[in-house]
Design a protein around this motif. Structure first.
Motif, PDB file in Angstrom:
ATOM      1  N   UNK A 274       0.823  -1.214   0.000  1.00 41.43           N
ATOM      2  CA  UNK A 274       0.000   0.000   0.000  1.00 41.43           C
ATOM      3  C   UNK A 274       0.855   1.261   0.000  1.00 41.43           C
ATOM      4  N   UNK A 275       1.954   1.247   0.703  1.00 48.10           N
ATOM      5  CA  UNK A 275       2.809   2.430   0.793  1.00 48.10           C
ATOM      6  C   UNK A 275       3.463   2.761  -0.538  1.00 48.10           C
ATOM      7  N   UNK A 276       3.728   1.749  -1.332  1.00 45.25           N
ATOM      8  CA  UNK A 276       4.381   1.989  -2.603  1.00 45.25           C
ATOM      9  C   UNK A 276       5.892   2.058  -2.494  1.00 45.25           C
ATOM     10  N   UNK A 277       6.419   2.175  -1.288  1.00 40.05           N
ATOM     11  CA  UNK A 277       7.872   2.239  -1.108  1.00 40.05           C
ATOM     12  C   UNK A 277       8.556   0.964  -1.599  1.00 40.05           C
ATOM     13  N   UNK A 278       7.863  -0.130  -1.457  1.00 41.60           N
ATOM     14  CA  UNK A 278       8.440  -1.417  -1.832  1.00 41.60           C
ATOM     15  C   UNK A 278       7.667  -2.023  -2.998  1.00 41.60           C
ATOM     16  N   UNK A 279       6.987  -1.194  -3.750  1.00 35.30           N
ATOM     17  CA  UNK A 279       6.135  -1.659  -4.843  1.00 35.30           C
ATOM     18  C   UNK A 279       6.854  -2.530  -5.848  1.00 35.30           C
ATOM     19  N   UNK A 280       8.138  -2.230  -6.126  1.00 36.30           N
ATOM     20  CA  UNK A 280       8.883  -3.015  -7.108  1.00 36.30           C
ATOM     21  C   UNK A 280       8.997  -4.482  -6.695  1.00 36.30           C
TER      22      UNK A 280
END
Length: 112
Positions: free
Chosen positions: A98-104
């Motif tokens: 959800x945060x997108x920081x670890x989206x990759x």
């Protein structure tokens, strides 16, 4: 003249949202959506409404929590104990996504 009230004679007020929502179970679903900060799918709403309808009179929110946990574990085909063990991990993964920081990390195709 001073009115004195014996504190042991006063019954504390206990609001039970489940009892309040028994006549309108959709109230509980909306309450859960508000606290979760998300809309539930039609399938999840139906599942929760079914769980609510099967709870005995006098059941409270703790009973609803336990019943949903049992239902979720059964739907996944695991024991409640395994579901409880996996829940914190799944929540952590969901927060990472959800945060997108670890989206990759989640862009790779799953081999599962």
């Amino acid at each position: 003249m001073t009115l004195k009230i014996d504190p042991s004679a006063v019954q504390p007020f206990k609001f039970n949202p489940l009892e309040a929502g028994r006549a309108e179970p959709e109230f509980i679903v909306q309450l859960l959506e508000q606290f979760a900060g998300t809309k539930l799918s039609a399938e999840k709403k139906t599942s929760i409404l079914t769980v609510i309808s099967e709870l005995p009179e006098g059941a409270g929110m703790r009973d609803l929590y336990e019943a949903i946990k049992v239902q979720e574990a059964a739907s996944l085909g695991v024991t409640v104990e395994l579901y409880e063990a996996l829940s914190p991990v799944l929540e952590a993964l969901q927060r990472m996504l959800a945060r997108g920081d670890h989206g990759a990390l989640f862009e790779q195709p799953a081999d599962v």
